[in-house]
Motif scaffolding. Structure first.
Motif, PDB file in Angstrom:
ATOM      1  N   THR A 119       0.848  -1.186   0.000  1.00 37.45           N
ATOM      2  CA  THR A 119       0.000   0.000   0.000  1.00 37.45           C
ATOM      3  C   THR A 119       0.884   1.235   0.000  1.00 37.45           C
ATOM      4  O   THR A 119       1.859   1.300   0.752  1.00 37.45           O
ATOM      5  CB  THR A 119      -0.922   0.024   1.232  1.00 37.45           C
ATOM      6  OG1 THR A 119      -1.778  -1.123   1.196  1.00 37.45           O
ATOM      7  CG2 THR A 119      -1.776   1.284   1.245  1.00 37.45           C
ATOM      8  N   ALA A 120       0.553   2.203  -0.849  1.00 36.88           N
ATOM      9  CA  ALA A 120       1.339   3.426  -0.954  1.00 36.88           C
ATOM     10  C   ALA A 120       0.472   4.621  -0.590  1.00 36.88           C
ATOM     11  O   ALA A 120      -0.652   4.759  -1.052  1.00 36.88           O
ATOM     12  CB  ALA A 120       1.879   3.583  -2.364  1.00 36.88           C
ATOM     13  N   LEU A 121       1.024   5.493   0.235  1.00 34.72           N
ATOM     14  CA  LEU A 121       0.380   6.742   0.617  1.00 34.72           C
ATOM     15  C   LEU A 121       1.242   7.885   0.104  1.00 34.72           C
ATOM     16  O   LEU A 121       2.453   7.911   0.340  1.00 34.72           O
ATOM     17  CB  LEU A 121       0.254   6.823   2.138  1.00 34.72           C
ATOM     18  CG  LEU A 121      -0.281   8.127   2.733  1.00 34.72           C
ATOM     19  CD1 LEU A 121      -1.735   8.355   2.331  1.00 34.72           C
ATOM     20  CD2 LEU A 121      -0.150   8.102   4.258  1.00 34.72           C
ATOM     21  N   CYS A 122       0.660   8.826  -0.618  1.00 37.29           N
ATOM     22  CA  CYS A 122       1.430   9.944  -1.141  1.00 37.29           C
ATOM     23  C   CYS A 122       0.573  11.203  -1.168  1.00 37.29           C
ATOM     24  O   CYS A 122      -0.654  11.135  -1.116  1.00 37.29           O
ATOM     25  CB  CYS A 122       1.977   9.643  -2.542  1.00 37.29           C
ATOM     26  SG  CYS A 122       0.715   9.276  -3.774  1.00 37.29           S
ATOM     27  N   CYS A 123       1.235  12.342  -1.258  1.00 35.25           N
ATOM     28  CA  CYS A 123       0.514  13.615  -1.284  1.00 35.25           C
ATOM     29  C   CYS A 123       1.045  14.514  -2.391  1.00 35.25           C
ATOM     30  O   CYS A 123       0.982  15.738  -2.294  1.00 35.25           O
ATOM     31  CB  CYS A 123       0.592  14.319   0.064  1.00 35.25           C
ATOM     32  SG  CYS A 123       2.260  14.497   0.723  1.00 35.25           S
ATOM     33  N   SER A 124       1.580  13.905  -3.455  1.00 40.17           N
ATOM     34  CA  SER A 124       2.051  14.682  -4.597  1.00 40.17           C
ATOM     35  C   SER A 124       1.685  13.964  -5.891  1.00 40.17           C
ATOM     36  O   SER A 124       1.604  12.737  -5.936  1.00 40.17           O
ATOM     37  CB  SER A 124       3.563  14.899  -4.534  1.00 40.17           C
ATOM     38  OG  SER A 124       4.247  13.678  -4.713  1.00 40.17           O
ATOM     39  N   ILE A 125       1.490  14.751  -6.937  1.00 46.01           N
ATOM     40  CA  ILE A 125       1.095  14.199  -8.226  1.00 46.01           C
ATOM     41  C   ILE A 125       2.212  13.376  -8.837  1.00 46.01           C
ATOM     42  O   ILE A 125       1.972  12.336  -9.454  1.00 46.01           O
ATOM     43  CB  ILE A 125       0.676  15.327  -9.185  1.00 46.01           C
ATOM     44  CG1 ILE A 125      -0.521  16.095  -8.610  1.00 46.01           C
ATOM     45  CG2 ILE A 125       0.324  14.762 -10.556  1.00 46.01           C
ATOM     46  CD1 ILE A 125      -1.757  15.257  -8.374  1.00 46.01           C
ATOM     47  N   ASN A 126       3.469  13.808  -8.674  1.00 46.38           N
ATOM     48  CA  ASN A 126       4.558  13.050  -9.294  1.00 46.38           C
ATOM     49  C   ASN A 126       4.689  11.656  -8.687  1.00 46.38           C
ATOM     50  O   ASN A 126       4.954  10.681  -9.394  1.00 46.38           O
ATOM     51  CB  ASN A 126       5.877  13.821  -9.213  1.00 46.38           C
ATOM     52  CG  ASN A 126       6.478  13.864  -7.837  1.00 46.38           C
ATOM     53  OD1 ASN A 126       5.785  14.141  -6.863  1.00 46.38           O
ATOM     54  ND2 ASN A 126       7.768  13.599  -7.735  1.00 46.38           N
ATOM     55  N   ALA A 127       4.476  11.526  -7.386  1.00 47.43           N
ATOM     56  CA  ALA A 127       4.522  10.213  -6.750  1.00 47.43           C
ATOM     57  C   ALA A 127       3.340   9.361  -7.206  1.00 47.43           C
ATOM     58  O   ALA A 127       3.492   8.174  -7.501  1.00 47.43           O
ATOM     59  CB  ALA A 127       4.508  10.358  -5.236  1.00 47.43           C
ATOM     60  N   PHE A 128       2.178   9.983  -7.278  1.00 54.37           N
ATOM     61  CA  PHE A 128       0.979   9.255  -7.714  1.00 54.37           C
ATOM     62  C   PHE A 128       1.146   8.712  -9.134  1.00 54.37           C
ATOM     63  O   PHE A 128       0.846   7.538  -9.403  1.00 54.37           O
ATOM     64  CB  PHE A 128      -0.235  10.180  -7.651  1.00 54.37           C
ATOM     65  CG  PHE A 128      -1.494   9.569  -8.205  1.00 54.37           C
ATOM     66  CD1 PHE A 128      -2.257   8.698  -7.445  1.00 54.37           C
ATOM     67  CD2 PHE A 128      -1.913   9.851  -9.496  1.00 54.37           C
ATOM     68  CE1 PHE A 128      -3.412   8.123  -7.948  1.00 54.37           C
ATOM     69  CE2 PHE A 128      -3.058   9.279 -10.026  1.00 54.37           C
ATOM     70  CZ  PHE A 128      -3.817   8.415  -9.244  1.00 54.37           C
ATOM     71  N   LEU A 129       1.628   9.534 -10.051  1.00 52.34           N
ATOM     72  CA  LEU A 129       1.781   9.105 -11.439  1.00 52.34           C
ATOM     73  C   LEU A 129       2.796   7.972 -11.572  1.00 52.34           C
ATOM     74  O   LEU A 129       2.635   7.074 -12.395  1.00 52.34           O
ATOM     75  CB  LEU A 129       2.216  10.291 -12.303  1.00 52.34           C
ATOM     76  CG  LEU A 129       1.165  11.388 -12.517  1.00 52.34           C
ATOM     77  CD1 LEU A 129       1.771  12.572 -13.256  1.00 52.34           C
ATOM     78  CD2 LEU A 129      -0.033  10.840 -13.280  1.00 52.34           C
TER      79      LEU A 129
END
Length: 254
Positions: A119-129
């Protein structure tokens, strides 16, 4: 053809995060030969081209420069690739992991095995993409106000996912590491998010290339002692040896 298209899409994703990517580095990241990438770019219509040994956005399709996550985003690509390998090797089946917004994140995602369930938690678009391409990754993107200059989402509610979800690993990037001033970054909102992520994780990993040592930026994150492990592409300067927690470097072949 499907593999070629997938490789081109990954190159396009990376060039959303940086201005250029050396052909040699791209080949290493995608685990193919430089000639394969050359053939891909010739055979498949895309928004990227090869120019002087570098893969860049096609100027015919990009009339203006997009934002850059950091001021020197395109630099230290080889170091970031190495850090990505080291960080990815620490992710295990069933982990719940926070991924920071730094430019190293796409390189971590590239080296995570597609078969790994986490499971990954992120708060930026670059990490999400970068992470959305992992088929067995349960991906959680924190919501909030979008900041264009660093692709970051600042929460606008009283409580955010960062405060509600406990991770067992957190990868934190930084722009400066100093003995007196501690670990710092460029942006105050980013620093707050990093602090929240560190408060809710079991293990905090600091990812920095060697150029970040003896640098200080305006936004304070934490003292070096707040991290469990520092992941770096080279051994730390001698002045830092007594101050650093566990140091992870030079354990994988570049």
């Amino acid at each position: 053809m499907e593999k070629m298209t997938s490789r081109i899409q990954k190159l396009e994703l990376l060039l959303k995060q940086m201005d250029k990517l050396h052909l040699r580095d791209a080949a290493e990241m995608l685990n193919v030969s430089e000639m394969t990438i050359r053939r891909d770019l010739v055979s498949c219509a895309s928004s990227v081209i090869l120019l002087g040994g570098y893969i860049v956005k096609d100027p015919k399709m990009h009339g203006h420069r997009g934002y850059r996550i950091f001021e020197q985003q395109e630099k230290h690509t080889a170091e970031k690739m190495y850090l990505g390998k080291l960080a990815a090797s620490l992710i295990e089946e069933g982990d719940v992991v926070f991924f920071d917004c730094g430019s190293t994140i796409p390189f971590i995602a590239t080296h995570i095995d597609d078969g790994l369930k986490f499971t990954a938690l992120c708060c930026s678009i670059n990490a999400f993409l970068a992470l959305q391409d992992k088929p067995n990754c349960e991906l959680i993107l924190c919501g909030g106000h979008y900041s264009r200059h660093n692709a970051f989402l600042n929460n606008i509610q009283r409580h955010s996912e960062l405060e509600m979800i406990c991770t067992n690993k957190a990868f934190i990037s930084a722009a400066g590491v100093d003995i007196k001033q501690g670990v710092t970054c460029f942006n105050f909102d980013e620093a707050k998010a990093k602090q929240k992520a560190m408060a809710k994780t079991q293990q905090a990993f600091l990812l920095v290339d060697h150029s970040k040592f003896n640098q200080v930026e305006q936004a304070y994150i934490a003292e070096l002692s707040a991290f469990d492990t520092v992941i770096c592409d080279q051994p730390a300067p001698s002045l830092f040896l007594d101050k650093l927690p566990k140091l992870m470097c030079n354990t994988l072949t570049r």
